[in-house]
Design a protein around this motif. Structure first.
Motif, short mmCIF file in Angstrom:
data_model
loop_
_atom_site.label_atom_id
_atom_site.label_comp_id
_atom_site.label_asym_id
_atom_site.label_seq_id
_atom_site.Cartn_x
_atom_site.Cartn_y
_atom_site.Cartn_z
N ASP A 1 -6.76 18.64 4.96
CA ASP A 1 -6.06 17.66 4.15
C ASP A 1 -7.06 16.84 3.32
O ASP A 1 -6.93 16.71 2.11
N GLU A 2 -8.07 16.34 3.99
CA GLU A 2 -9.03 15.47 3.33
C GLU A 2 -9.84 16.25 2.29
O GLU A 2 -10.13 15.76 1.20
N TYR A 3 -10.16 17.48 2.62
CA TYR A 3 -10.94 18.29 1.69
C TYR A 3 -10.14 18.57 0.42
O TYR A 3 -10.66 18.48 -0.70
N GLU A 4 -8.86 18.88 0.59
CA GLU A 4 -8.02 19.14 -0.58
C GLU A 4 -7.99 17.93 -1.51
O GLU A 4 -7.94 18.04 -2.72
N ILE A 5 -7.99 16.74 -0.90
CA ILE A 5 -7.93 15.51 -1.68
C ILE A 5 -9.25 15.26 -2.41
O ILE A 5 -9.28 15.00 -3.61
N VAL A 6 -10.34 15.37 -1.67
CA VAL A 6 -11.61 14.88 -2.21
C VAL A 6 -12.36 15.92 -3.05
O VAL A 6 -13.12 15.56 -3.94
N HIS A 7 -12.12 17.23 -2.80
CA HIS A 7 -13.07 18.17 -3.40
C HIS A 7 -13.03 18.20 -4.92
O HIS A 7 -14.05 18.45 -5.56
N LYS A 8 -11.88 17.91 -5.53
CA LYS A 8 -11.87 17.89 -7.00
C LYS A 8 -12.76 16.76 -7.51
O LYS A 8 -13.47 16.91 -8.50
N CYS A 9 -12.68 15.62 -6.85
CA CYS A 9 -13.50 14.47 -7.26
C CYS A 9 -14.97 14.76 -7.01
O CYS A 9 -15.82 14.52 -7.87
N SER A 10 -15.27 15.31 -5.83
CA SER A 10 -16.69 15.49 -5.49
C SER A 10 -17.31 16.64 -6.28
O SER A 10 -18.47 16.58 -6.64
N ALA A 11 -16.51 17.68 -6.57
CA ALA A 11 -17.05 18.79 -7.35
C ALA A 11 -17.38 18.33 -8.76
O ALA A 11 -18.44 18.65 -9.31
N ARG A 12 -16.49 17.55 -9.35
CA ARG A 12 -16.77 17.05 -10.70
C ARG A 12 -17.98 16.13 -10.66
O ARG A 12 -18.85 16.18 -11.53
N HIS A 13 -18.02 15.29 -9.64
CA HIS A 13 -19.13 14.35 -9.52
C HIS A 13 -20.47 15.10 -9.46
O HIS A 13 -21.42 14.74 -10.13
N LYS A 14 -20.46 16.14 -8.65
CA LYS A 14 -21.70 16.89 -8.46
C LYS A 14 -22.11 17.60 -9.76
O LYS A 14 -23.27 17.60 -10.14
N ALA A 15 -21.12 18.14 -10.45
CA ALA A 15 -21.43 18.87 -11.68
C ALA A 15 -21.98 17.95 -12.77
O ALA A 15 -22.87 18.32 -13.52
N LEU A 16 -21.45 16.73 -12.84
CA LEU A 16 -21.86 15.84 -13.92
C LEU A 16 -23.05 14.96 -13.56
O LEU A 16 -23.82 14.57 -14.43
N ASN A 17 -23.18 14.63 -12.28
CA ASN A 17 -24.14 13.58 -11.91
C ASN A 17 -25.17 14.02 -10.89
O ASN A 17 -25.52 13.26 -10.00
N GLU A 18 -25.67 15.21 -11.02
CA GLU A 18 -26.72 15.66 -10.11
C GLU A 18 -27.85 14.63 -10.11
O GLU A 18 -28.35 14.24 -9.06
N ASP A 19 -28.22 14.16 -11.30
CA ASP A 19 -29.11 13.01 -11.41
C ASP A 19 -28.22 11.80 -11.70
O ASP A 19 -27.59 11.73 -12.76
N ILE A 20 -28.16 10.87 -10.75
CA ILE A 20 -27.14 9.83 -10.90
C ILE A 20 -27.39 8.88 -12.07
O ILE A 20 -26.49 8.15 -12.47
#
Ligand SMILES: *[C@@H]1O[C@H](CO)[C@@H](O)[C@H](O)[C@H]1NC(C)=O
Ligand SMILES: *[C@@H]1O[C@H](CO)[C@@H](O)[C@H](O)[C@H]1NC(C)=O
Ligand SMILES: *[C@@H]1O[C@H](CO)[C@@H](O)[C@H](O)[C@H]1NC(C)=O
Ligand SMILES: *[C@@H]1O[C@H](CO)[C@@H](O)[C@H](O)[C@H]1NC(C)=O
Length: 612
Positions: free
Chosen positions: A526-545
């Motif tokens: 449940d939690e993964y379904e919720i968060v993974h879209k946010c975290s995947a986008r975050h990772k793709a855009l902000n590898e260097d924060i």
């Protein structure tokens, strides 16, 4: 036990008794394991939902039907509103059922919602007066019913705009037909399309800017100078009515800041003094403690509503503190973080106070049933006695959870040395909040658009510099925090309480199968379904924060609302055979913020995603 002679006999007895009581209170709360505490909280919420006849769609229905009457020039049901605006009573907008045993008599005797001096006196006790849970909740409910100021205006959020409905007076609605979510969405569209046929102000939803610079002048505010200027105008007889009102407020505020206790209060509850769970829930809205997943849902919805409201009305705010750390990890608030913190320039808080203090913002029914109350503290104008360093709040009125708003300001106070690299260079401007958190404008500006909880927000330019200084070099890389472990592969904070093995024993960075065996599968899914879209986008855009890869805001679009509205969640379990005991939902954002092309670039990327 030996007590010095100095203590009297009575005191000798009293101290051990006091000691025992403290021990009991302490143990009551610190020895309930977190896993059990969370189950109790969810259980309490479910029971509360079953026992209460409150339906948050009722006030929305009343509001919508009032506006629709205005649009079609039908005469209004006078219990709801008049030509000039809608009636408001907190009893219609907040679930006050924990106060029923006290309030029912008043509802019966005065259906419009009046109080007498007895209950008003009961309701006026200071929230910081320590007492037991039930009593405190009862007081909060009575306070809302009788004493709490009613809002001045209510904003309806549609897919494309916000419509401002003035509040005319205090009065309960009486009978209202409750519309279903589908009906509410139809009504919302009618209001969206036809609001220009009314006198109500309406503003369009705006696109966020990729970068936002703020004039340094916006960080300079001197209440005494403002007062002086306005007094001169008053003396020359060229003051407007609004200016006079502002002058009176500034004078009142200048007095108040020196002697006031905290403006924003939380309830002091005797059994909670040690664990302090109530410290993150606003009085008088507090009625029960909120579990972790419910809180995550409230925050998910609230963050969108706040940033959208600010953007549309021309206010700049940006994440800081814990919320910024959460963002740095995976683009969402950390599950154990109890609130959201934003900063604003002082002159914008001032303007917000004048234009929008005391407003209710109604969430788009497409996403949920929330209502938020925006309140700016009358103490924002000055440092004062140091009691008040939160300058405003955006409060979810049904849980009491909130976004804390603090103003940043440049003053004559000297910043401690060695905070930022170029601190002593001419042209470096240092600003601070009333709690003495310092920033250089250079590390803040220009603000940057990014995604948090799936929606657009702003963050400071140099996040790493700020986090390093305030929380240390590993503040956004360490993986163990507050009984949670950050799983990098899943981009998810996993609470230990859902796993059989604790912290270091857990098979970190091994296959997902390992994690699944050791941790609660339903929760993880449940939690993964919720968060993974946010975290995947975050990772793709902000590898260097500090240096995001270039992207187009229009093409990315806002992510869907991914956490179910709490009231809907409990409703589904209580009345839909409990078969929807999941928080995950997928409500697409429609309108100006929907993406141009539907590209699922980052979603479903890694192999690991399919293994759970
Ligand atoms: C409101 O707008 C809709 C869609 O534009 C239109 O079909 C409808 O007739 C309007 N309703 C009223 C009451 O004006
Ligand atoms: C905002 O409204 C509240 C409630 O009416 C009031 O107590 C407070 O003083 C107001 N704040 C400002 C800045 O006017
Ligand atoms: C942020 O600050 C750090 C430390 O002062 C510096 O090394 C880094 O280059 C800065 N990043 C940006 C984007 O300016
Ligand atoms: C906002 O973005 C949408 C697409 O996401 C675009 O169609 C629209 O033209 C933009 N509006 C402005 C004012 O830039």
């Amino acid at each position: 036990m030996n007590f010095p002679r100095l203590y009297g006999k009575k005191l000798k007895l009293f101290i051990p008794v006091l000691f025992t009581i403290s021990c009991i209170l302490f143990s009551l709360h610190s020895y309930i394991p977190e896993s059990i505490r969370q189950i109790i909280l969810e259980d309490t919420a479910l029971k509360h939902h079953r026992d209460s006849s409150f339906d948050p769609r009722r006030s929305t229905s009343a509001l919508y039907s009032y506006v629709q009457d205005v649009i079609s020039k039908r005469p209004h049901n006078s219990a709801i509103g008049t030509e000039e605006g809608i009636y408001f009573h907190w009893d219609d907008w907040v679930d006050l059922s924990p106060g029923n045993k006290l309030l029912n008599r008043y509802r019966q005797d005065f259906p419009s919602g009046k109080c007498d001096s007895i209950i008003s006196k009961f309701a006026s006790t200071n929230a910081f007066w320590a007492e037991f849970f039930d009593k405190k909740v009862l007081r909060g409910m009575a306070n809302l019913y009788c004493l709490k100021e009613i809002p001045r205006r209510i904003f309806i959020t549609t897919d494309d705009n916000m419509v401002e409905v003035p509040v005319f007076g205090k009065r309960r609605f009486g009978e209202v037909t409750v519309q279903t979510k589908r009906d509410l969405m139809d009504s919302m569209r009618i209001i969206q399309e036809n609001s220009t046929d009314t006198n109500f102000k309406s503003i369009l939803i705006k696109n966020y800017s990729a970068k936002l610079d703020i004039d340094p002048q916006e960080f300079i505010f001197n209440a005494d100078e403002e007062i002086f200027k306005l007094q001169e105008k008053l003396a020359d007889d060229r003051i407007t009515e609004t200016e006079l009102e502002y002058l009176e407020f500034l004078e009142y505020s200048s007095q108040l800041v020196e002697k006031s206790d905290r403006y924003f209060k939380y309830p002091w509850i005797i059994t909670d003094v040690v664990s302090g769970h109530s410290h993150h829930l606003a009085y008088p809205f507090f009625k029960r403690f909120i579990g972790e997943r419910e809180r995550q849902s409230v925050i998910h919805h609230m963050v969108r509503a706040w940033f959208q409201f600010a953007e549309m009305n021309g206010f700049a705010s940006w994440l800081n503190s814990g919320s910024l750390i959460g963002w740095a990890y995976n683009g969402v608030n950390m599950p154990f973080d109890t609130d959201v913190d934003v900063h604003m320039p002082i002159t914008q808080v001032d303007r917000m106070g004048r234009l929008f203090n005391n407003s209710i913002i109604v969430e788009n029914p497409r996403f949920g049933n929330a209502k938020y109350y925006l309140e700016i503290a009358p103490t924002y104008t000055k440092q004062g006695n140091g009691e008040n360093f939160i300058d405003g709040r955006f409060i979810d009125i049904n849980s009491g959870l909130y976004i804390d708003i603090s103003a940043l300001q440049h003053t004559d106070d000297k910043a401690p040395t060695g905070l930022v690299p170029n601190q002593n260079e001419p042209g470096t401007m240092m600003v601070h909040c009333k709690n003495w958190n310092w920033h250089s404008l250079d590390e803040l500006m220009p603000l940057r658009q990014t995604y948090f909880e799936g929606g657009s927000v702003y963050i400071p330019r140099n996040v790493s510099q700020i986090l390093w200084r305030k929380y240390g070099p590993d503040s956004f890389t360490q993986t163990h925090y507050h009984d949670h472990i950050f799983d990098r592969e899943m981009g998810l904070w996993v609470p230990n309480r859902y796993c059989s093995k604790k912290t270091t024993d857990r098979s970190m960075d091994e296959t997902r199968g390992g994690l699944e065996e050791e941790c609660d599968k339903d929760y993880l899914h449940d939690e993964y379904e919720i968060v993974h879209k946010c975290s995947a986008r975050h990772k793709a855009l902000n590898e260097d924060i500090d240096r995001p890869i270039p992207y187009s805001i229009e093409e990315e679009g806002e992510l869907p609302i991914l956490r179910k509205d709490p009231w809907d969640y409990y409703y589904d379990i209580n009345y839909n055979d409990g078969k929807y005991g999941k928080w995950f939902v997928n409500h697409e954002v429609i309108g100006k913020h929907s993406k141009k092309k539907s590209k699922n670039k980052y979603i479903g990327g890694g192999k690991h995603i399919h293994t759970i």
